[in-house]
Design a protein around this motif. Sequence first.
Motif, PDB file in Angstrom:
ATOM      1  N   SER A   1       0.849  -1.196   0.000  1.00  0.00           N
ATOM      2  CA  SER A   1       0.000   0.000   0.000  1.00  0.00           C
ATOM      3  C   SER A   1       0.880   1.240   0.000  1.00  0.00           C
ATOM      4  O   SER A   1       2.085   1.181   0.256  1.00  0.00           O
ATOM      5  N   ARG A   2       0.235   2.367  -0.280  1.00  0.00           N
ATOM      6  CA  ARG A   2       0.924   3.655  -0.290  1.00  0.00           C
ATOM      7  C   ARG A   2       0.216   4.600   0.674  1.00  0.00           C
ATOM      8  O   ARG A   2      -1.006   4.713   0.662  1.00  0.00           O
ATOM      9  N   GLN A   3       1.026   5.298   1.458  1.00  0.00           N
ATOM     10  CA  GLN A   3       0.512   6.339   2.340  1.00  0.00           C
ATOM     11  C   GLN A   3       1.330   7.605   2.114  1.00  0.00           C
ATOM     12  O   GLN A   3       2.435   7.743   2.634  1.00  0.00           O
ATOM     13  N   GLY A   4       0.807   8.489   1.294  1.00  0.00           N
ATOM     14  CA  GLY A   4       1.548   9.691   0.936  1.00  0.00           C
ATOM     15  C   GLY A   4       2.773   9.341   0.107  1.00  0.00           C
ATOM     16  O   GLY A   4       2.669   8.710  -0.948  1.00  0.00           O
ATOM     17  N   ALA A   5       3.947   9.720   0.611  1.00  0.00           N
ATOM     18  CA  ALA A   5       5.209   9.436  -0.085  1.00  0.00           C
ATOM     19  C   ALA A   5       5.872   8.174   0.434  1.00  0.00           C
ATOM     20  O   ALA A   5       7.039   7.921   0.127  1.00  0.00           O
ATOM     21  N   THR A   6       5.136   7.370   1.197  1.00  0.00           N
ATOM     22  CA  THR A   6       5.706   6.157   1.801  1.00  0.00           C
ATOM     23  C   THR A   6       5.003   4.925   1.272  1.00  0.00           C
ATOM     24  O   THR A   6       3.766   4.880   1.200  1.00  0.00           O
ATOM     25  N   LEU A   7       5.800   3.914   0.906  1.00  0.00           N
ATOM     26  CA  LEU A   7       5.277   2.620   0.482  1.00  0.00           C
ATOM     27  C   LEU A   7       5.418   1.646   1.646  1.00  0.00           C
ATOM     28  O   LEU A   7       6.449   1.625   2.329  1.00  0.00           O
ATOM     29  N   ARG A   8       4.389   0.821   1.862  1.00  0.00           N
ATOM     30  CA  ARG A   8       4.377  -0.124   2.984  1.00  0.00           C
ATOM     31  C   ARG A   8       4.196  -1.549   2.472  1.00  0.00           C
ATOM     32  O   ARG A   8       3.245  -1.831   1.746  1.00  0.00           O
ATOM     33  N   ILE A   9       5.161  -2.404   2.863  1.00  0.00           N
ATOM     34  CA  ILE A   9       5.061  -3.839   2.585  1.00  0.00           C
ATOM     35  C   ILE A   9       4.736  -4.520   3.916  1.00  0.00           C
ATOM     36  O   ILE A   9       5.545  -4.476   4.848  1.00  0.00           O
ATOM     37  N   ALA A  10       3.577  -5.130   4.007  1.00  0.00           N
ATOM     38  CA  ALA A  10       3.129  -5.760   5.256  1.00  0.00           C
ATOM     39  C   ALA A  10       3.032  -7.268   5.059  1.00  0.00           C
ATOM     40  O   ALA A  10       2.411  -7.747   4.096  1.00  0.00           O
ATOM     41  N   VAL A  11       3.646  -8.034   5.977  1.00  0.00           N
ATOM     42  CA  VAL A  11       3.582  -9.503   5.969  1.00  0.00           C
ATOM     43  C   VAL A  11       3.036  -9.937   7.334  1.00  0.00           C
ATOM     44  O   VAL A  11       3.656  -9.665   8.366  1.00  0.00           O
ATOM     45  N   SER A  12       1.873 -10.606   7.315  1.00  0.00           N
ATOM     46  CA  SER A  12       1.196 -10.990   8.569  1.00  0.00           C
ATOM     47  C   SER A  12       0.989 -12.502   8.598  1.00  0.00           C
ATOM     48  O   SER A  12       0.677 -13.122   7.563  1.00  0.00           O
ATOM     49  N   ASP A  13       1.177 -13.084   9.793  1.00  0.00           N
ATOM     50  CA  ASP A  13       0.916 -14.514   9.957  1.00  0.00           C
ATOM     51  C   ASP A  13      -0.099 -14.701  11.086  1.00  0.00           C
ATOM     52  O   ASP A  13      -0.469 -13.739  11.772  1.00  0.00           O
ATOM     53  N   ASP A  14      -0.552 -15.935  11.281  1.00  0.00           N
ATOM     54  CA  ASP A  14      -1.540 -16.237  12.323  1.00  0.00           C
ATOM     55  C   ASP A  14      -0.940 -17.127  13.404  1.00  0.00           C
ATOM     56  O   ASP A  14      -1.614 -17.956  14.006  1.00  0.00           O
ATOM     57  N   GLY A  15       0.376 -16.944  13.637  1.00  0.00           N
ATOM     58  CA  GLY A  15       1.047 -17.737  14.661  1.00  0.00           C
ATOM     59  C   GLY A  15       0.954 -17.086  16.033  1.00  0.00           C
ATOM     60  O   GLY A  15       0.115 -16.210  16.279  1.00  0.00           O
ATOM     61  N   PRO A  16       1.858 -17.478  16.939  1.00  0.00           N
ATOM     62  CA  PRO A  16       1.802 -16.960  18.305  1.00  0.00           C
ATOM     63  C   PRO A  16       2.254 -15.515  18.412  1.00  0.00           C
ATOM     64  O   PRO A  16       1.962 -14.844  19.409  1.00  0.00           O
ATOM     65  N   GLY A  17       2.969 -15.004  17.434  1.00  0.00           N
ATOM     66  CA  GLY A  17       3.433 -13.633  17.474  1.00  0.00           C
ATOM     67  C   GLY A  17       4.600 -13.439  18.426  1.00  0.00           C
ATOM     68  O   GLY A  17       5.194 -14.392  18.940  1.00  0.00           O
ATOM     69  N   ILE A  18       4.950 -12.182  18.674  1.00  0.00           N
ATOM     70  CA  ILE A  18       6.061 -11.812  19.559  1.00  0.00           C
ATOM     71  C   ILE A  18       5.526 -10.832  20.592  1.00  0.00           C
ATOM     72  O   ILE A  18       4.810  -9.877  20.258  1.00  0.00           O
ATOM     73  N   ALA A  19       5.890 -11.052  21.815  1.00  0.00           N
ATOM     74  CA  ALA A  19       5.453 -10.148  22.881  1.00  0.00           C
ATOM     75  C   ALA A  19       5.971  -8.743  22.609  1.00  0.00           C
ATOM     76  O   ALA A  19       7.085  -8.571  22.102  1.00  0.00           O
ATOM     77  N   PRO A  20       5.197  -7.701  22.935  1.00  0.00           N
ATOM     78  CA  PRO A  20       5.616  -6.324  22.656  1.00  0.00           C
ATOM     79  C   PRO A  20       6.975  -5.970  23.234  1.00  0.00           C
ATOM     80  O   PRO A  20       7.752  -5.237  22.614  1.00  0.00           O
ATOM     81  N   ASP A  21       7.296  -6.474  24.432  1.00  0.00           N
ATOM     82  CA  ASP A  21       8.563  -6.112  25.066  1.00  0.00           C
ATOM     83  C   ASP A  21       9.758  -6.838  24.447  1.00  0.00           C
ATOM     84  O   ASP A  21      10.901  -6.543  24.794  1.00  0.00           O
ATOM     85  N   GLN A  22       9.503  -7.780  23.535  1.00  0.00           N
ATOM     86  CA  GLN A  22      10.586  -8.525  22.895  1.00  0.00           C
ATOM     87  C   GLN A  22      10.779  -8.145  21.429  1.00  0.00           C
ATOM     88  O   GLN A  22      11.723  -8.598  20.800  1.00  0.00           O
TER      89      GLN A  22
END
Length: 469
Positions: free
Chosen positions: A374-395
């Motif tokens: 996607s594009r937001q203004g002058a910035t391009l964003r590549i997003a990769v999402s999975d449905d696993g356990p994820g990573i704790a915010p503090d890590q």
Amino acid sequence: MRLVPRGLRARITVSVALLVTVVVALAGLAIVTRIDHRDRTDVDRQLTARAEKVQQDADKLLEEGDHHSGDEGQDDYGGLLTGSQSLVRVISGRQVIAQRGETPRSALPVPERDGYATLQSDGQTWRSLTEPLNNTGDRVELLQDIHPIERRLADNIALVAAVTLLAAAVTAIGTWLITRLLLHPLQRLRAGALAISADVTGPALPAVDRPREVADLSHALNAMLDQLRTSMEATRRFTADAGHELRTPLTTLGMTLETLQRNPDLPEPQRTRALEAMRAEHRRITTLLTGLQSLARGDAHALPGRTPVDLTALLAEAVQHAARRHPTITYRLGPAAPVTIQGWPAGLRLAVDNLLDNAALHGRAEGNVDIGLSRQGATLRIAVSDDGPGIAPDQRQAMKERFTRGARTHAPGSGLGLALVEQQAQLHHGTLHLGQSPSGGLQAIVSLPSAPDPGLDVDDSGPTGAPVG
């Protein structure tokens, strides 16, 4: 014997002194030649004027014959004054029949033809003008001693030589002193260069502001020095990381090989497990070296020239290859319009491959991986999402460090995947953000500027390597 000085200061001094010597000498000689030419032209002009007077007084000159300059008073023949170092002669055939004026120290030759001539006699130089005398068949010759003119010429040449030598000496001294001031910044650079060592934290070259050429040289050398130190630091880090991380798998390989060698009759199931363990360690070493090599190249800024990169096509191709590597994972690429940025295709592909492999290895088994652009203004964003356990915010921030793996993960990997992704994002003047996906797993977002950065310096080799997970 060396005719050319070795030092720059001496060469500049000698060159400028020689140039000034040649210029002053040529200018002086041109002036002296001009003055001498004017003096001789004045003599010829005076001889011509006297010839007209002599033509009018020819009868009186013939009546009185020879008359020498020892008499006092005015000379009415040819406008000649006593002691004027001038002479007029009437010539019939090859004989002088009348003469008046300054008597030469020795007899002067009789001219063979009319016109101007220069005669030499007993150290004296005379300028002569010979013309027909009325209609008598005789000739009249007017002579002027030009010794004063030649003495003036010699004096002027001597003066030019003295001025030239003085100018050369003054120029040499002045240039020697001035170049000492001008070359002082170069001396500072030389002293700074001698103080530089192989230590990556050593001093840089002194910053020079003037003159501009030396300042540019100082900035260029410091930039080169920074690049060399960056490359050296990357090499040292690669060596240290490789030595630290390869010790364990190499030790495991050595122990397994020793076990197989000591037990040639090892049962087949145990031998198979040992060989499989060795293959796993081999894959780990290969993956680790590939990742370290890519990181080292990025640390050293060994980057190729930026080229237009079609991100949409790059993502589509990367997803196809990732699906073949991980057939149990469902990759879903969202729709996106064609997007092109300036960057390094190999580096962007390396970052995307590692994001896709990281989602497959650390997400849910037989899970889904969503990829969006996607594009937001002058910035391009590549997003990769999975449905696993994820990573704790503090890590999440710590997981971007090299050789960092999650506490609960059991998937294979070297701990370099996210470090490589963040490095490539930074090399493209972007960022890597780790967050929570809509399905509760990990969402990695790479933000890149869509406009190129013209101030980025690159060289001829590029970041390459397979994804390391």
